[in-house]
Scaffold this active site. Structure first.
Site, mmCIF file in Angstrom:
data_model
loop_
_atom_site.group_PDB
_atom_site.id
_atom_site.type_symbol
_atom_site.label_atom_id
_atom_site.label_comp_id
_atom_site.label_asym_id
_atom_site.label_seq_id
_atom_site.Cartn_x
_atom_site.Cartn_y
_atom_site.Cartn_z
ATOM 1 C CB SER A 151 -0.957 -0.038 1.194
ATOM 2 O OG SER A 151 -1.988 0.902 1.051
ATOM 3 C CG ASP A 190 -7.035 -2.723 -3.168
ATOM 4 O OD1 ASP A 190 -7.466 -1.618 -2.794
ATOM 5 O OD2 ASP A 190 -5.834 -3.041 -3.109
ATOM 6 C CG HIS A 242 -5.963 -2.138 0.337
ATOM 7 N ND1 HIS A 242 -5.114 -1.776 -0.676
ATOM 8 C CD2 HIS A 242 -5.485 -1.531 1.460
ATOM 9 C CE1 HIS A 242 -4.162 -0.984 -0.201
ATOM 10 N NE2 HIS A 242 -4.369 -0.830 1.091
#
Length: 312
Positions: A154, A249, A279
């Site tokens: 991320s 996601d 995610h």
């Protein structure tokens, strides 16, 4: 593909918790969340480090797998996720332990400074300077400087990608591989994956916007390749990459776009979309077997690149 059933149960539990409206969010909303205990991972060594950089000292943690036999090991420098606002060594301890075990590489997890107290580009500077320090002190850390990868998830995937850009620009440390887990590379609200998955799947469109506001100094940052690597016009000669995204996601499309941009620039890229996950799946691997399986697959890609160089 449908969401993995165990992942669906965990997501249902998360969605049943009281939700804080975006306008009332603060960094402590995330930093003070309780973190359930995770199962231990069998490793040869786990050691906390301090990286004395110019004007600040960063915490880091070294993970050495049981398979380590050489004095100098292939090493993954890892940057954690958390929207640039939260995350620390403890929150990503299981992830980095598992990455070390499954990749058979040493892992050094770097705890960079967080926004909004430290906005862009300070976390970027921490990420690159930490890598440079690790390479400069490779002998005492047991790092093989010819077999270094960067990795992150991320926001940390963003920092890993940007660190590769800066290393190329500055003629810095040689990075031989990059593992980017659902990276933030330049997301827009018009991305189909944001529209499809912007609510109900852990990371929301509102949260993406809020995290961005904490991290950026101004809207101009969004056009800076060190903020959004998709903005770079020179991706050639970057390290080979494995880019992983997940089906549910909102960041799926920006991860795919970066993989395609790297490939168009002549970089060796493998892209995989784990269609039945959300995610942040790496952080759920201790409780969701499918998520652990996905993280293990990603770790094996690094193993193939660093331990078995013919792997890519």
């Amino acid at each position: 593909m449908s969401l993995d059933p165990t992942m669906q149960m965990v997501l249902h539990q998360l969605n049943s918790l009281p939700q804080v409206p975006t306008e009332r969010l603060t960094p402590d909303t995330f930093r003070n969340q309780p973190h359930p205990p995770e199962p231990p991972v069998d490793l040869a060594l786990v050691r906390d480090l301090e990286l004395p950089l110019t004007g600040r000292t960063l915490r880091a943690r070294l993970y050495v797998p049981n398979e380590a036999g050489d004095a100098c090991l292939p090493t993954i420098v890892y940057y954690h996720g958390g929207g640039f606002v939260y995350g620390d060594l403890e929150l990503f301890n299981w992830v980095c332990s598992t990455l070390a075990k499954e990749s058979t590489c040493a892992v050094i997890s770097v705890e960079y400074r967080l926004a909004p107290e430290h906005k862009f580009p300070e976390p970027v500077e921490d990420a690159y300077d930490a890598l440079a320090y690790i390479v400069a002190h490779a002998d005492e850390l047991g790092v093989d400087t010819k077999r270094i990868a960067v990795a992150g998830d991320s926001a940390g995937g963003n920092l890993a990608a940007v660190t590769c850009l800066i290393a190329k620009e500055r003629g810095g440390p040689q990075i031989v591989y990059q593992l980017l887990l659902y990276p933030v590379t330049g997301v827009t609200e018009e991305d189909p994956s944001v529209i499809e998955n912007g609510t109900g799947y852990f990371l929301t469109a509102d949260l993406i916007r809020w995290f961005g506001e904490q991290y950026q100094r101004s809207d101009e940052d969004q056009h800076n390749p060190h903020f959004a690597p998709l903005e770079s016009h020179d991706l050639a000669e970057l390290p080979p990459a494995f880019v992983a995204t997940s089906g549910y996601d909102p960041l799926r499309d920006c991860g795919l776009a970066y993989a395609e941009a790297l490939r168009s620039a002549g970089v060796a890229v493998e892209y995989h979309n784990f269609e039945d996950l959300i995610h942040g799946f790496a952080n759920f691997g201790a409780w969701v077997p499918r998520a652990k399986e996905a993280l293990t697959e990603c770790a094996h890609r690094v193993r193939d690149a660093l331990v078995k160089p013919s792997g890519l």
